[in-house]
Design an enzyme around this catalytic site. Structure first.
Site, PDB file in Angstrom:
ATOM      1  N   ALA A  66       1.340  -2.316   7.540  1.00  0.00           N
ATOM      2  CA  ALA A  66       0.168  -1.386   7.455  1.00  0.00           C
ATOM      3  C   ALA A  66       0.390  -0.159   6.811  1.00  0.00           C
ATOM      4  CB  ALA A  66      -0.308  -1.206   8.971  1.00  0.00           C
ATOM      5  N   GLY A 110       2.864  -5.499   9.546  1.00  0.00           N
ATOM      6  CA  GLY A 110       1.485  -6.306   9.586  1.00  0.00           C
ATOM      7  C   GLY A 110       1.291  -7.147   8.575  1.00  0.00           C
ATOM      8  N   GLU A 113       2.688 -10.247  10.098  1.00  0.00           N
ATOM      9  CA  GLU A 113       1.941 -10.720  11.235  1.00  0.00           C
ATOM     10  C   GLU A 113       0.400 -11.261  10.486  1.00  0.00           C
ATOM     11  OE1 GLU A 113       1.743  -6.520  12.656  1.00  0.00           O
ATOM     12  OE2 GLU A 113       2.420  -7.526  14.786  1.00  0.00           O
ATOM     13  N   GLU A 133       8.954  -2.346  12.189  1.00  0.00           N
ATOM     14  CA  GLU A 133       8.238  -1.255  12.762  1.00  0.00           C
ATOM     15  C   GLU A 133       9.238  -0.402  13.732  1.00  0.00           C
ATOM     16  OE1 GLU A 133       7.126  -4.331  12.653  1.00  0.00           O
ATOM     17  OE2 GLU A 133       5.144  -4.283  12.344  1.00  0.00           O
TER      18      GLU A 133
HETATM   19  N1  DAK Z   1       2.672   1.915   3.850  1.00  0.00           N
HETATM   20  C1  DAK Z   1       2.493   2.712   2.851  1.00  0.00           C
HETATM   21  N2  DAK Z   1       3.204   2.762   1.622  1.00  0.00           N
HETATM   22  C2  DAK Z   1       3.936   1.921   1.392  1.00  0.00           C
HETATM   23  C3  DAK Z   1       4.654   1.042   2.523  1.00  0.00           C
HETATM   24  C4  DAK Z   1       3.672   1.054   3.737  1.00  0.00           C
HETATM   25  N3  DAK Z   1       3.933   0.150   4.840  1.00  0.00           N
HETATM   26  N4  DAK Z   1       5.505   0.434   2.012  1.00  0.00           N
HETATM   27  C5  DAK Z   1       5.813   0.707   0.719  1.00  0.00           C
HETATM   28  N5  DAK Z   1       4.909   1.790   0.288  1.00  0.00           N
HETATM   29  C6  DAK Z   1       4.760   2.451  -0.746  1.00  0.00           C
HETATM   30  C7  DAK Z   1       5.865   3.716  -1.006  1.00  0.00           C
HETATM   31  O1  DAK Z   1       5.661   4.901  -0.207  1.00  0.00           O
HETATM   32  C8  DAK Z   1       6.000   3.761  -2.239  1.00  0.00           C
HETATM   33  O2  DAK Z   1       5.015   4.814  -2.654  1.00  0.00           O
HETATM   34  P1  DAK Z   1       5.340   5.842  -3.735  1.00  0.00           P
HETATM   35  O3  DAK Z   1       6.454   6.964  -2.858  1.00  0.00           O
HETATM   36  O4  DAK Z   1       5.736   5.256  -4.895  1.00  0.00           O
HETATM   37  O5  DAK Z   1       3.977   6.410  -3.822  1.00  0.00           O
HETATM   38  C9  DAK Z   1       5.585   2.421  -2.868  1.00  0.00           C
HETATM   39  O6  DAK Z   1       4.961   1.725  -1.757  1.00  0.00           O
HETATM   40  C10 DAK Z   1       6.851   1.319  -3.358  1.00  0.00           C
HETATM   41  O7  DAK Z   1       7.765   1.473  -2.002  1.00  0.00           O
HETATM   42  P2  DAK Z   1       9.389   1.888  -2.123  1.00  0.00           P
HETATM   43  O8  DAK Z   1       9.671   3.127  -3.177  1.00  0.00           O
HETATM   44  O9  DAK Z   1       9.685   2.222  -0.870  1.00  0.00           O
HETATM   45  O10 DAK Z   1       9.980   0.572  -2.526  1.00  0.00           O
HETATM   46  P3  DAK Z   1      11.337  -0.276  -2.533  1.00  0.00           P
HETATM   47  O11 DAK Z   1      11.534  -1.252  -3.325  1.00  0.00           O
HETATM   48  O12 DAK Z   1      12.325   0.896  -2.687  1.00  0.00           O
HETATM   49  O13 DAK Z   1      11.256  -0.433  -0.937  1.00  0.00           O
HETATM   50  C11 DAK Z   1      10.260  -1.314   1.059  1.00  0.00           C
HETATM   51  C12 DAK Z   1      10.620  -1.580  -0.383  1.00  0.00           C
HETATM   52  C13 DAK Z   1       9.294  -2.693   1.509  1.00  0.00           C
HETATM   53  C14 DAK Z   1      11.682  -2.071   1.761  1.00  0.00           C
HETATM   54  C15 DAK Z   1      10.037  -0.140   1.571  1.00  0.00           C
HETATM   55  O14 DAK Z   1       8.964   0.328   0.969  1.00  0.00           O
HETATM   56  C16 DAK Z   1       9.760   0.004   3.097  1.00  0.00           C
HETATM   57  O15 DAK Z   1      10.525  -0.059   3.843  1.00  0.00           O
HETATM   58  N6  DAK Z   1       8.295  -0.096   3.191  1.00  0.00           N
HETATM   59  C17 DAK Z   1       7.880   0.168   4.951  1.00  0.00           C
HETATM   60  C18 DAK Z   1       7.930  -1.187   5.324  1.00  0.00           C
HETATM   61  C19 DAK Z   1       7.481  -1.032   6.976  1.00  0.00           C
HETATM   62  O16 DAK Z   1       7.911  -0.318   7.684  1.00  0.00           O
HETATM   63  N7  DAK Z   1       6.618  -1.830   7.352  1.00  0.00           N
HETATM   64  C20 DAK Z   1       6.033  -1.784   8.593  1.00  0.00           C
HETATM   65  C21 DAK Z   1       4.742  -0.877   8.585  1.00  0.00           C
HETATM   66  S1  DAK Z   1       4.183  -0.599  10.106  1.00  0.00           S
HETATM   67  C22 DAK Z   1      -2.258  -2.235  14.376  1.00  0.00           C
HETATM   68  C23 DAK Z   1      -1.451  -3.311  14.609  1.00  0.00           C
HETATM   69  C24 DAK Z   1      -0.384  -3.492  13.560  1.00  0.00           C
HETATM   70  C25 DAK Z   1      -0.027  -2.335  12.734  1.00  0.00           C
HETATM   71  C26 DAK Z   1      -0.811  -1.376  12.592  1.00  0.00           C
HETATM   72  C27 DAK Z   1      -1.898  -1.385  13.576  1.00  0.00           C
HETATM   73  N8  DAK Z   1      -3.348  -2.127  15.276  1.00  0.00           N
HETATM   74  C28 DAK Z   1      -3.495  -3.035  16.348  1.00  0.00           C
HETATM   75  C29 DAK Z   1      -4.181  -1.080  14.952  1.00  0.00           C
HETATM   76  C30 DAK Z   1       1.104  -2.614  11.773  1.00  0.00           C
HETATM   77  C31 DAK Z   1       2.003  -1.707  11.439  1.00  0.00           C
HETATM   78  C32 DAK Z   1       2.909  -1.796  10.386  1.00  0.00           C
HETATM   79  O17 DAK Z   1       2.965  -2.689   9.617  1.00  0.00           O
END
Ligand code: DAK
Length: 259
Positions: A66, A110, A113, A133
């Site tokens: 997400a 997400g 998921e 997360e």
């Molecule tokens: N959200 C927003 N932007 C993201 C992102 C994300 N999850 N993942 C990557 N990006 C963006 C980065 O900010 C970057 O944007 P700029 O800075 O260039 O503007 C661009 O994508 C490229 O990412 P990186 O520069 O970080 O690329 P790398 O290759 O260095 O790293 C990575 C890739 C996937 C390892 C890293 O980006 C990363 O760790 N991303 C976050 C992964 C993460 O934590 N995912 C979980 C998110 S929480 C709900 C139910 C479920 C959820 C929500 C609500 N409800 C029931 C309402 C779910 C929550 C989640 O998924």
């Protein structure tokens, strides 16, 4: 069909491919993408010509989860009442036709998921799957705490969710979380081949099989067996059952009509 900004849709014969298309954010699920993905799945469910759907992303990321930028400012009350994310996992999980996830690259949070709401998962070598997360102070909220342990068992799910660490496609396959691992660049082709094969089967039977198997994840054994039997009996009233059995006896290929 509607023109989408963050998903692209390709319908070729009985197989539709939905591609998540927010490359700058690694296909992170923001409100626009969620709305468009839900709308695309609604449209494909209604389209009688579509028998199987492939859900994919880019080579670099199926989906990095997400959108953290959108979530960062939300309180508990905000996220609970924000309908923008919730429907996506439920919509994918309740999709009536077979849904095949074709993964490559980051499949996180997400995004994993979402993949777990699909029926079959094909992954490219190099795909990384994880629930990170915990690293940002939350837990999987889109079904990961329930679907992951059902897929890989309690202990591996605990390890993945509590450490936030990712696993490889090969490891995911060994754990039963991925059906097939294919060389880079082949994941969409492989998923489409599989989709075409499924699309060639009797659609009502395919739907019934999917319904029964999906129910096995929710129901106790006796009610599941009962549901399976009821669906099985119902198929004996379909034209496709007549056609399938006649074709077998006449030593020809069946021509299924979906009734
Ligand atoms: N959200 C927003 N932007 C993201 C992102 C994300 N999850 N993942 C990557 N990006 C963006 C980065 O900010 C970057 O944007 P700029 O800075 O260039 O503007 C661009 O994508 C490229 O990412 P990186 O520069 O970080 O690329 P790398 O290759 O260095 O790293 C990575 C890739 C996937 C390892 C890293 O980006 C990363 O760790 N991303 C976050 C992964 C993460 O934590 N995912 C979980 C998110 S929480 C709900 C139910 C479920 C959820 C929500 C609500 N409800 C029931 C309402 C779910 C929550 C989640 O998924």
């Amino acid at each position: 069909m509607e023109n989408y900004q963050t998903v692209s849709l390709l319908v070729e014969g009985p197989v539709a491919t939905v591609k998540l298309n927010r490359p700058d954010a690694l296909n992170a699920l923001n409100s626009v993408l969620v709305r468009e993905l839900v709308a695309a799945l609604d449209a494909l469910e209604a389209d009688q010509s579509v028998r199987c759907v492939v859900l994919t992303g880019s080579d670099k990321a199926f989906c990095a989860g997400a959108d953290i930028k959108e979530m960062a400012k939300l309180s508990a009350a905000d996220i609970e009442s924000a309908d923008h994310l919730k429907p996506v996992w439920d919509r994918a999980a309740s999709f009536e036709k077979p849904l095949i996830a074709a993964l490559s690259g980051y499949t996180f949070g997400g995004g994993l998921e979402l993949a777990m709401c699909c029926d079959i998962i094909v992954a490219s070598e190099g795909t990384k799957l994880g629930q990170p997360e915990i690293n940002i102070g939350i837990i999987p909220g889109g079904g990961g705490t329930q679907r992951l342990p059902r897929a890989v068992g309690k202990y591996k799910a605990m390890e993945m969710i509590l450490t936030g660490g990712a696993i490889s496609a090969e490891e995911a396959k060994a754990l039963g979380l991925v059906n097939r691992v294919v060389p880079p660049g082949k994941y969409l082709e492989e998923a489409t081949k599989l989709a075409l094969e499924i699309a060639s089967k009797a659609p009502v039977a395919v739907r019934a099989a999917k319904e029964a198997i999906a129910a096995s994840q929710e129901m106790g054994l006796s009610s599941g067996l009962e549901l399976g039997r009821t669906l099985f009996y119902d198929l004996f009233n379909t034209e496709d059952k007549k056609e399938g059995m006649s074709a077998f006896l006449e030593k020809r290929k069946p021509n299924f009509v979906g009734r």
